[in-house]
Structures are given as C-alpha cells and as structure tokens.
Design an enzyme around this catalytic site. Sequence first.
Site, PDB file in Angstrom:
ATOM      1  N   LYS A  83       0.910  -1.327   0.197  1.00  0.00           N
ATOM      2  CA  LYS A  83      -0.129   0.026  -0.098  1.00  0.00           C
ATOM      3  C   LYS A  83       0.927   1.305   0.121  1.00  0.00           C
ATOM      4  O   LYS A  83       1.604   1.396   0.905  1.00  0.00           O
ATOM      5  CB  LYS A  83      -0.901  -0.223   1.142  1.00  0.00           C
ATOM      6  CG  LYS A  83      -2.186   0.480   1.056  1.00  0.00           C
ATOM      7  CD  LYS A  83      -2.941   0.412   2.434  1.00  0.00           C
ATOM      8  CE  LYS A  83      -4.385   0.936   2.436  1.00  0.00           C
ATOM      9  NZ  LYS A  83      -5.116   1.097   3.586  1.00  0.00           N
TER      10      LYS A  83
HETATM   11  C1  E4P Z   1      -8.253   1.836   3.403  1.00  0.00           C
HETATM   12  O1  E4P Z   1      -7.823   1.236   3.097  1.00  0.00           O
HETATM   13  C2  E4P Z   1      -7.801   2.375   4.791  1.00  0.00           C
HETATM   14  O2  E4P Z   1      -7.502   1.560   5.566  1.00  0.00           O
HETATM   15  C3  E4P Z   1      -9.334   2.956   5.636  1.00  0.00           C
HETATM   16  O3  E4P Z   1     -10.334   2.221   4.661  1.00  0.00           O
HETATM   17  C4  E4P Z   1      -9.414   4.281   6.065  1.00  0.00           C
HETATM   18  O4  E4P Z   1     -10.618   4.399   6.724  1.00  0.00           O
HETATM   19  P1  E4P Z   1     -10.936   5.556   7.913  1.00  0.00           P
HETATM   20  O5  E4P Z   1     -11.283   6.693   7.071  1.00  0.00           O
HETATM   21  O6  E4P Z   1     -12.008   4.683   8.586  1.00  0.00           O
HETATM   22  O7  E4P Z   1      -9.776   5.596   8.589  1.00  0.00           O
END
Ligand code: E4P
Length: 225
Positions: A83
Amino acid sequence: MKFFLDTANVDEIRQIAELGILDGVTTNPSLVAKEKREFRKTITEICEIVSGPVSAETVSLDWEGMVREGRELATWAPNIAVKIPLTPDGLRATRVLADEGIKVNVTLIFSLPQGLLAAKAGAAFISPFIGRLDDIGHDGLQLIRDLRQVLATYGLQSEIIAASIRHPMHVVEAAKAGAHIATMPFAVMQALMKHPLTDRGIERFLADWRTLPNYQEAILTPAKV
Ligand code: E4P
C-alpha cells in the site's frame, strides 16, 4: 463485489474468514498501531488466514524508500499488496514495483485525477476514501461512480476499493456505483448480515416447529422403512 476487512485485528479476520465470505484485508499504520503487536508478525499471520490480497503500507515518503519497503513487504507472503499513498513519489514507486510484478494498492485517493494517475502508474488497486470525503461535505460515492466510468473508458485495469466505509449503506451504494471491492470495519461487516425480520422469522419458524410431535428428532433420525 469482493468484501475486504479493514482491520489488523487477527481475531476479527479469523471470525469473518471462517464464514467463507472474506476476499481480502486492508491495513494501514493506524490500524496496525491499534493492535500493539509486532508489524511483521501481524501481517504474516493475516496472510495465513486469508488467501486473497492483504494490504500492508509503506511509511517512507521518498520513492526510493517506498520501493525498498515495498520489495521487503512483498517477500513476507505471496498475497501481500503493497500500500502506497498517492503522492508524486508514491506514483513513481508504484510504477517501479508494478513493473516488478508486485501488486500495489494506492491509498488516500480523494479525487478523480488522483485515481486516474494511480491507475496509469500500474496500481492493481486504487483506494478512494469515501467516508473521509463525506466527512468534509464532499460526495465520496460520486467519486467511485466517476472513477469506474473513466477507468472503463480508457481500459485501465485497476480494481477500485471503496475505502473509509462507515456504515452498511456505504457498502450498498458503493456496490451500485461499481466499486470492485468494499473494505470495511468488522462492525460494518457484521451489520450487513443482520436484519430484524430475519431474527423474528427464525423465532416464529422455531416456535411453530416445536409444536410438531418428536420435533427434536425429526431431521436427524433415519427414516423408518
Ligand atoms: C483503507 O484501506 C483504509 O485503511 C481505511 O479505509 C481508512 O478508513 P478511515 O477513514 O476509517 O480511517
């Protein structure tokens, strides 16, 4: 539509994987930190539970550092997706890693051009954050619709992960908008399975069933010939 869990909690992942409906997992540095466990151990354990892609995030800000970390993460398990945040360095690192056959999930996408650039850089997955957009009064779901249309127009192969999902309706609307994947917290995944009419229906069926003579053995007792 594929369902991913957005968590680094191994117990939650195991519970949903056992149901046979889990297609992958996304983590991020905040989710990993919440678990207070060693990063590598957490990720490799998740990769053993889930056969689909498991996103593990780089933390360098320069492309060389991202590439170094990405190459290392990719050796931890065959189903790792690296990522990387959407920055100019992130795009450069995505191109390098994608050319080496490493799956990249470009994260922190908040606009159509960002998504388009990530797809052009060779990302296997692009993650628009719909909840965080909604939080500031923008329309996260419209971004999913637009990305789906533009990727199709230009034949770009990246899969769209609807990320930052806050509630079941986000999943429903992301599915209608054409997201390939929804990544969601454990609580949202659980909420998707629940309906009060299902619970009430089971109660009524069982109450009626118990009026049958010998209802306790009616299914598992072999038929008399
Ligand atoms: C995506 O891969 C992220 O880990 C995640 O969806 C972030 O979400 P949040 O806005 O709830 O932190």
